[in-house]
Design an enzyme around this catalytic site. Sequence first.
Site, PDB file in Angstrom:
ATOM      1  N   GLY A 433      -2.566  28.283 -51.838  1.00  0.00           N
ATOM      2  CA  GLY A 433      -3.564  27.253 -52.093  1.00  0.00           C
ATOM      3  C   GLY A 433      -2.928  25.961 -52.588  1.00  0.00           C
ATOM      4  N   SER A 434      -3.657  25.250 -53.419  1.00  0.00           N
ATOM      5  CA  SER A 434      -3.241  23.895 -53.804  1.00  0.00           C
ATOM      6  C   SER A 434      -2.013  23.837 -54.698  1.00  0.00           C
ATOM      7  CB  SER A 434      -4.406  23.180 -54.495  1.00  0.00           C
ATOM      8  OG  SER A 434      -5.474  22.987 -53.584  1.00  0.00           O
ATOM      9  N   THR A 435      -1.522  24.998 -55.207  1.00  0.00           N
ATOM     10  CA  THR A 435      -0.261  24.935 -55.954  1.00  0.00           C
ATOM     11  C   THR A 435       0.869  24.435 -55.058  1.00  0.00           C
ATOM     12  OG1 THR A 435       0.241  27.266 -55.443  1.00  0.00           O
ATOM     13  CG2 THR A 435      -0.908  26.812 -57.521  1.00  0.00           C
TER      14      THR A 435
END
Length: 698
Positions: A433-435
Amino acid sequence: MTTRKEHLRKRKGRRRGNHRVALIIGVSAGVVFLCAAAGILVWNIFLNRPAAEDTVREYFELLNAGEYGQMYGFLSSDSQNEISEEDFVSRNQNIYEGIGASDIKVDIPEEENPSREDTETVTYTTSMNTAAGALEFKNQMTLVKNGDSDYRIDWDSTLIFPSLLTDYRVSLDTVSAKRGTIYDRNGNILASQGTVSQVGLVPGKMSENREADIQKIAEILEISAESISAALNASYVQDDTFVPLKQIPKDDTEKEEQLLQIAGVLISDAEARVYPLGEAAGHLTGYVQSITAEELEEKQTEGYTSTSVIGKSGLEAAFEDRLRAVDGIAVNVVNSAGKVIETLVSQEAHDGEDIYVTIDSSVQQTAYEQFASDRGTAAAMNPLTGEVLALVSAPGYDPNEFVMGLSDTRWNELNSSEDMPLNSRFQSTWVPGSTFKGITAAVGVESGRIIPDENLGYVGLSWQADAGWGDYYVTTLTDYGTEVNLRNALVYSDNIYFARAALNIGGDVMKDYFGKMGFGEELPFALSLQQSTYDDDGNIDSDIQLADTGYGQGRLLVNPVHLLSMYSMFVNGGNMILPVLELEEGYTPQIWKEQVVSAATAETVKNDLIQVVEDPTGTGASAKIDGVTMLGKTGTAEIKESQDDTEGIERGWFICETIDAAEKPIAVVGMVEDVKQLGGSSYVTGKVREIVEGYAGI
C-alpha cells in the site's frame, strides 16, 4: 570340541596341492594321461565347491540387510541345538539395532588357493557405523562342512563382538550434553534448558475407578484416554512403575492441583526446552522436537541419533548447527555383574554454543501485546546498525506446547484456524500500500522524473491517464487543494500523484531501481524471508500496472524486514542497511545495497516523510511523540477482485523511523491484515507508536 586356536594351527600346517599329486604317483606311462585328465576333472569340481569365505560373506550380507532369520539358517546343526532361532534373532537384532549399526562390511584377505577342509577358520575384519561412531575390529569364524556341500557356522556370541561371551550383553550408554541457550541483546533468555512438570501414573496406586480416573486425566491433559491406557498396558509396566503421560508448565498450579486429586497420579520435575516469552516470540524462537526418521537418515553422518532433538523452525533451526548438543555415547560390552569389560567405540559429549541475538525482549513483548488480537505482523530494527529488535507474527503459538506435546485436538485447532497462527507473517510478503510511496518518491527524485517542488496540478479525486483505461480510475481520498507537490502528496497520501509519478518514471527505470533495492533477491538474513517482487514474471505489463505500482498496489509484494531495510536509506545517506539477527560485540554495520539513491535525494524525501508525522493534518500525525522526531508513512492496501468490489479487505500499515534518538534509534513497521472496520491505517499507527514510545522510554 576343537578350539579356534587348534583349528588355526591345523590350517597353518596344511600343504597345498597334495590331492592332485596322489592321482599320478606309481602309475605306468600309458595310464598317466587318463589319470591326469581325471585328476583335472576332480580338481575342477573341487574348486567349484563353495569356500568357507563365501559363507562368511553371505552371512554378513544378510546381517547388513537385517535378515536375522535367514542368518540363522547358516548356523551348524550343533549351534542350532545350542540356541533357538527366536533367541538368535532377538540377540542379534537387539544388539545391532540397539547400537544403530549400519553399513556393516566384512573384509577377508584373499587366498591364492583356498582350502576346502571339513573344518575351516576364517579371519576377517568387520567395520560398521554406530550411534557412537565408526567401529572396526578383527575376528575369526569357525565353519564346518555341511556334508559334501557348503559350510555352516560354528556360532556363539563372540561372532558379534570378540569379547561378547554368552552371558554378557552390549549396552549403549549416554552422557547428556546441554543444548545452547538463546539470549537476547540484554542477556534475557529466549530459549534454554529448564524445568517442567512430568505428569505420570503409578498403576499400583490407582483407585478401583480406574477407567473413570483415566478419563478425568485425559480431559485435564487434553490427550486421549486410549493413549493413557496404551501406556499403562506396555509390556515393561509393573505395579510400581512410573508411567509418564505428558509434561506441563512448571507454573501451571491449577492443573497440578486437579491432577493430584486423582489416585495414582505422580508429578515430578523434568528437564525440557523452555521458552519464557511463549507465544509472544513463538515464530521468532521456533521450537525443538525429537528428530524424525527422515531427518535422521539425512543427518546420520553428522552425529545425530534416534534420541536427538533438533530445531524445527525459527532461531532454533537457523542456529541448529551451533546450538545442538552432542551427547556422549559409548558402546560397551558388560558382564553379568554389570561391569564394563570393553568399550568398543565412544564419542565425547559436547555442549551446544550459547547464541546472543539482537532482539530486545521488552520490544518483542510490547510489539506482540499490541498486535496479539489481530492477524498481523510487526518488525523493529535499529536503522543505523541493522540490528533487528523484534519480529512478531500475530496471532502466535506457544512453542512450549510443541516441546511438551500437542494433543491431536490442539494440533487440529492450530492447523485449521482461520487466523492461521502457524503462519509466520514477518517472513511472508504483502501488498505494501501507501508505505511504498516513500520508495517511489526516492526513485523519482533520484532519476529526475520527480521535481519535488513542481506542482503537477489538481485533477480531482479520480483520474485516468487516457480513455484507453476504459472504466479503470485511480482514486484518492483527500482533497488537499491545488498545490500538488511531493511534500503534500506524501503528507496526504495522494494515490493519483504517485500513479502519475510512476508513469513519468517509466517501467524500465522502475525495474532498474527494483533491482538495485533487492527485489527478486534473497535477503541474507538468519531467518528465511520471502523475496519481495513486483510481478510474477519480472515485467510491468501495462501503464495501469505501473501506475498502481507507484502507490504500492498492482502486483507489488514486499517483505516487512525488506521494507525496513529500504527505509533505512533515508537515515544512511541513500544506503540500505543489512538487517542482522546475531549480536556481535563491536559490530560494524554492513550496507546491503550501496548508494541506491544519493545522500541529497535521501535527505529530500526524509524531510517530506517527517512532515507526514509532524504536520497535524498528515496521515501519520497520530504517531507524533513529543520530544522525538521521526519520519513515517501510513498505508492502506486494498485487496479486492475488481475496482467495483465492495467486499474486499484493506491491509493497514504504518512504518516509522526515529531521526534524533541518538542513543536508541528505532524503525518499526506494523501491518494488520484487515482494518476496513477498524478505522483504516490509523488503527495500526497507534500500535506502532506504542512500540516506539516504549522503547524510547518516554
